[in-house]
Design a protein around this motif. Structure first.
Motif, PDB file in Angstrom:
ATOM      1  N   VAL A  93       0.843  -1.198   0.000  1.00  0.00           N
ATOM      2  CA  VAL A  93       0.000   0.000   0.000  1.00  0.00           C
ATOM      3  C   VAL A  93       0.877   1.246   0.000  1.00  0.00           C
ATOM      4  N   LEU A 151      -9.402   3.693   0.836  1.00  0.00           N
ATOM      5  CA  LEU A 151      -9.001   2.318   1.103  1.00  0.00           C
ATOM      6  C   LEU A 151     -10.259   1.485   1.345  1.00  0.00           C
ATOM      7  N   VAL A 195      -6.112   9.646   3.487  1.00  0.00           N
ATOM      8  CA  VAL A 195      -6.672   8.303   3.361  1.00  0.00           C
ATOM      9  C   VAL A 195      -8.097   8.325   3.908  1.00  0.00           C
TER      10      VAL A 195
END
Length: 248
Positions: free
Chosen positions: A91, A108, A148
């Protein structure tokens, strides 16, 4: 973090000339064949500048361009719930490539592949992330100017978790959570609490798609037939209330 090294290592570029970094509103990259100037207003923009410089160096060309961003936020949704969960290191590498292209947001997508306190079978034997691993991803992205956004499921797409007998209290159909059941909202609250601990972002994707069989399983047994839009809308309102509790 050394953005020049990060980008040049990614593409295998070797450049010994000088690079002057300046603050500008738009992305500016100038290269005369010997030295370069990169103007940017964020880490991803700077990284994109170095990527364009690396391309010019590799092709033996000069460069004098200005790029104006069309969006404040641009990125990708990375699905790690299909067949195998990406390692944290993978990642991070993905984030490196994103940043090198000027992207500043990563969604994500995790269905049940993260640990949730009180639910040992949530993500069981599915390669789920620990809270520490999620925090590691978020911290790494933050240092590179990337937000994120946790992307979870709070209604459908829950077949992996619902296959266990211990999940029967929150199961409507094979893949859909049982709307109107307080134990369902306890589970969702625990999932959202995990996201709040793991990520800085105040944005949360609650994914309520593909609710096939909604209201036609255990819900039907308990409440009789109800209009599915009414069930869906009521559920969304409850999930929204929980999100607000956690400042989402």
């Amino acid at each position: 973090m050394d953005i020049k090294k990060l980008v040049f290592d990614l593409v295998g570029c070797k450049f010994t000339g000088s690079v002057e970094e300046i603050a500008t509103t738009d992305l500016i990259v100038k290269f005369d064949g010997q030295s370069a100037v990169i103007g940017s207003n964020s880490i991803p923009a700077k990284a994109r500048g170095y990527m364009l410089l690396a391309k010019a160096v590799a092709e033996g060309k000069t460069l004098d361009i200005t790029q104006k961003p069309a969006f404040k936020t641009i990125g990708v949704m990375l699905d790690v719930s299909r067949g195998g969960v990406m390692k944290v290191s993978s990642v991070k590498k993905y984030i490196d490539y994103m940043v090198a292209h000027g992207m500043n947001m990563l969604m994500l997508y995790t269905e049940d592949v993260y640990e949730v306190d009180g639910y040992p079978y949530f993500g069981y034997q599915r390669g789920r992330y620990t809270l520490k691993e999620l925090q590691e991803i978020d911290n790494y992205a933050f240092d590179l100017g990337v937000e994120v956004i946790p992307c979870i499921q709070t209604f459908g797409h829950m077949e992996q978790f619902l296959r266990y007998p211990s999940s029967s209290d929150v199961k409507d159909s094979a893949s859909v959570l049982l709307a109107g059941e307080e134990k369902t909202y306890d589970l969702i609250r625990a999932c959202i609490a995990t996201c709040r601990k793991a990520f800085r972002s105040n944005r949360l994707h609650i994914g309520c798609d593909e609710t096939r069989g909604l209201g036609l399983g255990e819900y039907l047994n308990r409440h009789g037939y109800q209009d599915r839009f009414t069930i869906f809308n009521s559920h969304i309102q409850r999930v929204t209330e929980i999100c607000k509790e956690y400042n989402y």
